[in-house]
Design an enzyme around this catalytic site. Structure first.
Site, PDB file in Angstrom:
ATOM      1  N   GLU A  61       0.814  -1.226   0.000  1.00 14.96           N
ATOM      2  CA  GLU A  61       0.000   0.000   0.000  1.00 14.96           C
ATOM      3  C   GLU A  61       0.842   1.269   0.000  1.00 14.96           C
ATOM      4  O   GLU A  61       0.460   2.277  -0.604  1.00 14.96           O
ATOM      5  CB  GLU A  61      -0.946   0.016   1.206  1.00 14.96           C
ATOM      6  CG  GLU A  61      -2.188  -0.850   1.034  1.00 14.96           C
ATOM      7  CD  GLU A  61      -1.923  -2.330   1.204  1.00 14.96           C
ATOM      8  OE1 GLU A  61      -0.822  -2.693   1.663  1.00 14.96           O
ATOM      9  OE2 GLU A  61      -2.810  -3.146   0.868  1.00 14.96           O
ATOM     10  N   GLN A  83      -7.649  -1.776  -0.960  1.00 19.92           N
ATOM     11  CA  GLN A  83      -8.681  -2.811  -0.943  1.00 19.92           C
ATOM     12  C   GLN A  83      -9.717  -2.626   0.167  1.00 19.92           C
ATOM     13  O   GLN A  83     -10.912  -2.868  -0.049  1.00 19.92           O
ATOM     14  CB  GLN A  83      -8.019  -4.182  -0.845  1.00 19.92           C
ATOM     15  CG  GLN A  83      -8.823  -5.285  -1.459  1.00 19.92           C
ATOM     16  CD  GLN A  83      -7.962  -6.507  -1.744  1.00 19.92           C
ATOM     17  OE1 GLN A  83      -7.590  -7.227  -0.830  1.00 19.92           O
ATOM     18  NE2 GLN A  83      -7.640  -6.741  -2.997  1.00 19.92           N
ATOM     19  N   ILE A  88      -5.335   1.469   4.705  1.00 20.87           N
ATOM     20  CA  ILE A  88      -4.959   2.779   4.176  1.00 20.87           C
ATOM     21  C   ILE A  88      -3.873   3.431   5.029  1.00 20.87           C
ATOM     22  O   ILE A  88      -3.208   4.372   4.596  1.00 20.87           O
ATOM     23  CB  ILE A  88      -6.209   3.690   4.087  1.00 20.87           C
ATOM     24  CG1 ILE A  88      -6.126   4.625   2.886  1.00 20.87           C
ATOM     25  CG2 ILE A  88      -6.402   4.494   5.365  1.00 20.87           C
ATOM     26  CD1 ILE A  88      -7.412   5.396   2.627  1.00 20.87           C
ATOM     27  N   PHE A  89      -3.677   2.888   6.239  1.00 26.31           N
ATOM     28  CA  PHE A  89      -2.755   3.560   7.167  1.00 26.31           C
ATOM     29  C   PHE A  89      -1.327   3.543   6.645  1.00 26.31           C
ATOM     30  O   PHE A  89      -0.547   4.452   6.915  1.00 26.31           O
ATOM     31  CB  PHE A  89      -2.863   2.937   8.553  1.00 26.31           C
ATOM     32  CG  PHE A  89      -4.282   2.933   9.042  1.00 26.31           C
ATOM     33  CD1 PHE A  89      -4.913   4.132   9.340  1.00 26.31           C
ATOM     34  CD2 PHE A  89      -5.014   1.763   9.160  1.00 26.31           C
ATOM     35  CE1 PHE A  89      -6.235   4.160   9.743  1.00 26.31           C
ATOM     36  CE2 PHE A  89      -6.332   1.770   9.567  1.00 26.31           C
ATOM     37  CZ  PHE A  89      -6.947   2.970   9.860  1.00 26.31           C
ATOM     38  N   HIS A 130     -11.312  -4.980   8.689  1.00 28.74           N
ATOM     39  CA  HIS A 130     -11.950  -4.712   7.396  1.00 28.74           C
ATOM     40  C   HIS A 130     -13.144  -3.767   7.532  1.00 28.74           C
ATOM     41  O   HIS A 130     -13.915  -3.635   6.600  1.00 28.74           O
ATOM     42  CB  HIS A 130     -12.431  -6.016   6.750  1.00 28.74           C
ATOM     43  CG  HIS A 130     -11.340  -6.821   6.115  1.00 28.74           C
ATOM     44  ND1 HIS A 130     -10.335  -7.417   6.830  1.00 28.74           N
ATOM     45  CD2 HIS A 130     -11.083  -7.127   4.819  1.00 28.74           C
ATOM     46  CE1 HIS A 130      -9.529  -8.074   5.993  1.00 28.74           C
ATOM     47  NE2 HIS A 130      -9.960  -7.905   4.782  1.00 28.74           N
TER      48      HIS A 130
END
Ligand SMILES: Cc1ncc(C[n+]2csc(CCOP(=O)(O)OP(=O)(O)O)c2C)c(N)n1
Ligand SMILES: Cc1ncc(C[n+]2csc(CCOP(=O)(O)OP(=O)(O)O)c2C)c(N)n1
Ligand SMILES: [Mg+2]
Ligand SMILES: [Mg+2]
Lengths: 327, 366, 327, 366
Positions: A61, A83, A88-89, A130
């Site tokens: 990512e 995804q 996202i971190f 998630h």
């Protein structure tokens, strides 16, 4: 009707149309190619536009965010998929120190017209990590735009605008409502503005402010309350950053009362800023304190208990009644 | 108990067959026959002049910091060679994605020295000058630029352009995931990107052996399937051969290369650092005997390609140029409040417009 | 006096004492060994405690955060240094998905008694990306503690408590005041609580809430206002997460007015939550709307202009006067 | 123009001398003389039984997902072998830092199957059971566990304990910086940690060649100065040799090793996935002919170490055990509101206490 689309189909259609219109629009991410994305948001796009424009990346990512910045600085309009927002971190360093700042730190010499899409929020019985909704982290960063659609129509129009945007947009898709509603999409190519909230329902007794999947529970609450004779004005914030306070303030000025609903943890969430701004600007006009209905200040529970965390119709209705009976 | 395959040598450390390229030894003596262009000499003089200029510009920056005219500055003293080489070997349409010790290369790319000073003088406009072309500004968050470089190279590939991205970083940067993730992508996608690791032996106070257990940093490319090579980073001839071929190779669509240039940080990490706290003066003394400028000067003198008179005249010219850059820098007025607000978004959002007016009011210039 | 210490010396002393008291306390980070940290916070500790307990790591913030989690799960009490807060973003994935959740996701089987220290904020003419104050990002994450000292005495006591804490603490050190003030430290080993704000100055006209380096400008403002006959109650929040609203509410209930000051960008900052909470809880008691004095919603300007960004004494005094004259 | 050193082979891809270890071929025939312990056979039977049990437990999980009794579940079908080997070779005091497809290893470590079901059933308490000891819970954010493993190994070294951390991950995970940063640290610090890459050829829909350009994933260790080895991941004998020696080596303070176990994900990525969208049924058919359980079964049958009758009896016993675990899982009541709040901090902060009461009120159990 076959030409009606779900939210995730609207995302797919927006990507498709944007790619057809502009060859600089390229997609990248994990499993977005042959697999069409784990939610099928990029379905069929690889076969349609080829692997140069629909790129399955290695599993990284930080890299995805970094290379997207590089592509954008070169004038492409990359749309990257993370995804799940829970992953996202690893993008934060690139988003904060580069994506959000490229234009400013080069005084416009380079810029960063990228979109980072991620499904977010809970409610689908997903595995651990998630179900995050941490839009507040991104909203605090100057230079970013944070956009959240709440219906197929808005997903299409907002995503088209996000891709047009000359500046980086974090586009968060409420996966809980990816497939709950079908709508006929507007005319091909139509855009929705990234600087205004949408008033979904006019009302006079109280303003209800929300975004994303919670719009659904809020709409339910509006229906219940309408039956009880309460007239609610419902606002979908849609663009969290930069925030269009005008619409929210105008409505609250009119109703004198406001309730804010979000799924993320309450403390230091987006609701805090909206509440603070309303209080600051309308202190002498408010009939009752603004209320927040939000997630608790705990990690989103793993899925057996997630429904008890997500603000539901009942909590919203109660909060609105509380707000109406105060003082 | 498992059979000890270990005794049988199963767990030997991967054999390193990384080439090391060198042409001029520390005394400026050729260690092997030189390539034709180097025999000819004029490009070598150009490299020499570029290094001298960079060193003077660097010295001036440190002096300005010492006298309070500039903030913290990271000197490139001792590692001028890789920069002048890629600076000359990249084409204008290529893209440089530098770290923060790239003054020598940036000057050759066309960046104004006054802009470099302005940047280290604490002003974003130092990254804005037209001299940068499409090059990236200095990158301070270590290794994050590697991701940008592969993104830029991907853009070239997507658009079928025969352009190359070259990105630099330090030895410390090779430990950060960003660098390694970027190598991996360059390897799978065969991108036109050159990774140039400027191994100056120190990452602030952390010496090279504490940074990585492998014998070379170049071999980080191995795990990505990339060719890797070490080069004497104080030898412009070797650097020219290696960097030049890597750029050409990438331009021809043959993919990416990892180059480790072995050099030394002769100065403190930055003007805010005091290297005597953590490193041996003996080591630094030895490094001075291997530095790139003197080495090339000796060679050029020996070959009769450069004289003390030329040196004298060139130094005067360079000092004048630097003085002009200093003046431009020092005369640059403070940015306007507009500058602080207007570049966060292409169009200023309403909320920011109000804050800008507020700040302007506060500063008394409505 | 030679036994008086600056804030950064107090940090050093707290680390020293904690290491002397408990061999499970170990330090790790970039340049913390021979160099003693770029600000000297770990000076002499390597020679005193050896390289097994004072570890220079490779240059990799994600790794630092991850290994710290691993060490903490093994029962060590690791104190990691991130060289500047501008480089903390690479730690976000580990902080959000692991450090903050280890106890919860294992229902107490494993835990994460770690401290992550980072100098933060602007005002020292540092290079780009060295002046961030993004405490709001961390404050939003359930499971973390976020602690910010504002004086040598509080640095010592809070850091000792942070190291004791059975849960992860992000300890942000306002580097602008690392060396501006010397204080005699309290008795060796004394702790300060991680669940209360500190009232630095009592007053009756208005409550002034702040933390970190801004305490200094606020104190100046208090002095100016005192001369003008305005009595200000000054609160140093100190522990941002979890937030002790009791102290802030009690004070504001008494004064009827509140001004919040912070350096970070205003929107979606910590001030928003504090303001929202005060408004929510004291709506009918407030004499005037709560005011925020904060950084603008722009990237902290590179250092030539940073002083115009950081809230200064003048902006604070004006805001307090505004607050006092309303309605 | 630089001399084209390239033509001279300067930029060749680093030669891979990574060993590949295999003892039993796909038909269960020895490819080389077996180690003594394998000749003896009893441990092989244990491995076999553990794989069979894991496979049954896995099948049950999928069945429960299909009938709505469990959420998304990632099957370990086809990759049972590495887990049963490290599961037996680690000592109790060692620490396993798994990814999320480690059911076979976790069962041998002592984790209750009912806890594994509870976890995938969406309940944090599935990571809480005493069977885990000090092992880490499943790790979903890819590769982040690698950092934990080197932290655990560092703790062992700091305390002079002769313990080992073993961490697993998939092929996809090797692209993420976290993994690579951890290798680098293990290399410099010579940590007692074993990295076991379970290369099952797919990362959801992304096939191994699209993940990395190097011929092996093991060689990612090269850049960290670590020994690297490939092993047939469907061959418990080879796995035993490699993993066992790596653990012993680490325990003896000789440092870390990177092991790439070559296997295949026979099932969908998870129950939410449909692998027919992106991969060839022919490939899957071929992989079935190489899978680990049948392979070992053939060998054991051939050697007379295991009979259809034993198989029959064992399967019945295993099914009973699994049924018991299912019952415990299904009978586990929902967590209390306390559970959701009380483990964020050792002591519940005042603000959270109020929120907890609020939630309890809402759920009607004050
Ligand atoms: C992500 C990040 N972490 C830490 C720092 C602080 N820092 C600045 S330079 C440096 C050392 C870099 O060493 P190296 O990569 O070898 O480059 P050099 O400075 O030696 O040229 C560090 C730790 C930073 N700028 N960015
Ligand atoms: C950081 C992160 N990014 C993305 C995902 C989503 N995801 C879950 S599994 C997976 C593929 C993993 O592949 P691999 O490492 O080969 O392991 P496998 O599942 O094949 O065993 C992805 C992308 C995730 N869990 N974590
Ligand atoms: Mg270095
Ligand atoms: Mg895999």
């Amino acid at each position: 009707m076959s030409d009606k689309k779900t939210l995730v189909e609207a995302v797919n259609t927006a990507l498709d149309h944007a790619m057809a219109d502009d060859k600089d629009v390229v997609l990248l991410g994990e499993d977005i190619g042959a697999n069409g994305g784990v939610f099928r948001a990029t379905q069929d796009l690889k076969s349609k536009y080829g692997l140069k424009r629909v790129m399955d990346t290695p599993l990284a990512e930080t890299l995805i965010a970094g290379m997207t910045v590089g592509m954008a600085a070169q004038g492409l309009k990359p749309v990257a998929e993370i995804q799940f927002m829970g992953f996202i971190f690893a993008c934060m360093e690139q988003l904060v120190t580069h994506a959000a700042r490229m234009r400013n730190r080069t005084r416009g010499r380079l810029s960063c017209p990228m979109v980072l899409r991620a499904p977010f929020g809970g409610g689908i019985h997903a595995p651990e990590h998630h179900s995050e909704s941490t839009e507040a982290l991104l909203a605090h960063i100057p230079g970013l735009r944070v956009v959240i659609p709440s219906s197929p129509v808005r997903a299409y129009g907002l995503l088209r605008s996000a891709i047009d945007s000359p500046d980086p947009v974090i586009f968060l898709e409420p996966k809980r409502i990816y497939r709950v509603q079908k709508q006929t999409l507007p005319e091909t190519g139509s855009r929705l503005p990234l600087d205004t909230c949408f008033t979904l329902r006019e009302g006079s007794d109280v303003t209800l402010v929300t975004w994303g999947a919670c719009v659904r529970e809020c709409q339910e609450a509006c229906n219940t309350l309408a039956e009880q004779g309460v007239s609610v004005e419902l606002i979908d914030v849609a663009t969290i950053k930069p925030l269009d306070m005008e619409t929210i303030l105008a409505s609250t000025r009119k109703t004198g009362r406001c309730v804010i609903v979000h799924e993320a943890a309450r403390s230091f969430g987006v609701g805090a800023e909206i509440a603070a701004r309303i209080f600051e600007d309308l202190f002498f006009e408010l009939k009752a304190p603004v209320k927040r209905v939000a997630g608790y200040d705990i990690t989103m529970p793993y899925y057996r208990m997630e429904e008890h965390y997500i603000p539901d119709h009942k909590r919203i209705v109660i909060a609105i009644h509380d707000c109406l009976t105060e003082p | 108990m498992p059979t000890t395959l270990d005794g049988g040598g199963l767990f030997r450390v991967h054999e390193s067959d990384i080439p090391f390229v060198c042409y001029l030894d520390a005394n400026g003596q050729p260690t092997q026959p030189l390539p034709g262009w180097a025999e000819e000499g004029s490009l070598l003089v150009d490299y020499y002049k570029a290094m001298v200029k960079a060193r003077e510009a660097d010295r001036k920056a440190i002096a300005m910091q010492r006298t309070g005219v500039m903030g913290t500055y990271p000197s490139c003293l001792g590692q001028e060679a890789p920069g002048v080489v890629y600076g000359k070997q990249l084409k204008k349409e290529d893209v440089l994605v530098p770290y923060y010790r790239d003054l020598p290369g940036q000057l050759l790319r066309g960046v104004e020295l006054s802009d470099i000073y302005l940047y280290w003088g604490g002003d974003e406009r130092g990254s804005a000058g037209p001299g940068y072309g499409q090059d990236f500004p200095n990158c301070v968050p270590i290794a994050t630029q590697a991701g940008h470089a592969v993104g830029v190279a991907s853009a070239f590939r997507i658009r079928d352009e025969h352009r190359v991205a070259l990105t630099t970083c330090g030895d410390g940067a090779t430990s950060k995931g960003d660098f390694l993730e970027a190598l991996n992508l360059a390897g799978v996608w065969q991108l036109p990107v050159v990774f140039l690791v400027v191994n100056n032996q120190w990452a602030i106070s952390v010496p090279r052996p504490i940074q990585c257990g492998a014998p070379t940093l170049a071999q980080k490319g191995a795990g990505a399937g990339l060719p890797c090579v070490q080069v004497d980073g104080n030898d412009v001839i070797a650097l020219h051969e290696v960097i030049g071929s890597a750029i050409e190779r990438a331009r021809q669509g043959k993919g990416s290369v990892v180059i480790e240039a072995i050099t030394y940080r002769l100065g403190d990490h930055t003007t805010a650092d005091d290297a005597t706290r953590y490193r041996d003066s003996e080591e630094v003394r030895k490094a001075w005997s291997e530095e790139p400028v003197k080495r090339l000067q000796t060679y050029l003198h020996n070959r009769g390609l450069w004289s003390p008179e030329q040196e004298q005249a060139y130094l005067e010219q360079v000092k004048l140029e630097i003085q002009q850059a200093v003046e431009i820098y020092q005369k640059t007025p403070l940015p306007q409040v507009d500058d602080l607000f207007d570049y966060h978004y292409k169009d200023l959002p309403a909320g920011l417009r109000r804050q800008k007016e507020e700040m302007q009011g506060g500063l008394g210039h409505e």
